[in-house]
Design an enzyme around this catalytic site. Structure first.
Site, PDB file in Angstrom:
ATOM      1  N   HIS A  46       0.862  -1.183   0.000  1.00  0.00           N
ATOM      2  CA  HIS A  46       0.000   0.000   0.000  1.00  0.00           C
ATOM      3  C   HIS A  46       0.895   1.229   0.000  1.00  0.00           C
ATOM      4  CE1 HIS A  46      -3.774  -2.065   1.893  1.00  0.00           C
ATOM      5  NE2 HIS A  46      -3.243  -2.779   0.917  1.00  0.00           N
ATOM      6  N   GLU A  48       0.969   3.815   1.827  1.00  0.00           N
ATOM      7  CA  GLU A  48       1.430   4.185   3.163  1.00  0.00           C
ATOM      8  C   GLU A  48       2.626   3.349   3.606  1.00  0.00           C
ATOM      9  OE1 GLU A  48      -1.708   3.475   2.111  1.00  0.00           O
ATOM     10  OE2 GLU A  48      -3.154   4.073   3.637  1.00  0.00           O
TER      11      GLU A  48
END
Length: 143
Positions: A46, A48
């Site tokens: 992801h 993040e």
């Protein structure tokens, strides 16, 4: 947040779910990325997680104290936990994720008694722009 939105557009162009992130310390962008789960065949890739990993390498530290994270969509529970473990100071995100969010929706990770660090959370930053990118991406997938 503009850098995160640019990363989200890049993710969409690669066929990834269009989520982007940028990690900042003292006004300097340390890392920015879009989702790369399909490209890397990695369900943890992801946006993040990618920027957290990169910033930790740059700072040579597993803690990102004093850093702020900008994300186009409310982080999932996995990413919320990584943000907590990295001791990120502030989380800014665009659109809410009613189905998969882990911050203000879903598991609400930071509200759990087992959460040892909760960043300051600010939502709604460029929310409409973030929503449009996601809606357009999924609209084209449904044609």
């Amino acid at each position: 947040m503009s850098v995160a939105l640019t990363e989200a557009h890049g993710a969409a162009a690669r066929g990834e779910v269009p989520i982007g992130a940028a990690l900042v310390k003292d006004g300097t962008i340390l890392a920015s990325a879009g989702n790369r789960t399909r490209e890397l065949n990695d369900p943890t890739a992801h946006a993040e997680i990618i920027v957290i990993r990169e910033a930790c390498q740059i700072l040579d530290n597993e803690r990102l104290t004093g850093c702020d994270l900008y994300v186009t969509l409310e982080p999932c529970t996995m990413c919320a936990a990584a943000i907590s473990f990295a001791r990120i100071r502030r989380l800014y995100y665009g659109a809410q994720d009613i189905k998969g969010g882990g911050v203000e929706n879903g598991a609400r990770f930071y509200a759990q008694p087992t959460c040892l660090h909760a960043p300051e959370v600010y939502s709604g930053f460029k929310e409409q722009e973030a929503e449009v990118i996601l809606k357009e991406f999924f609209r084209t997938k449904r044609l």
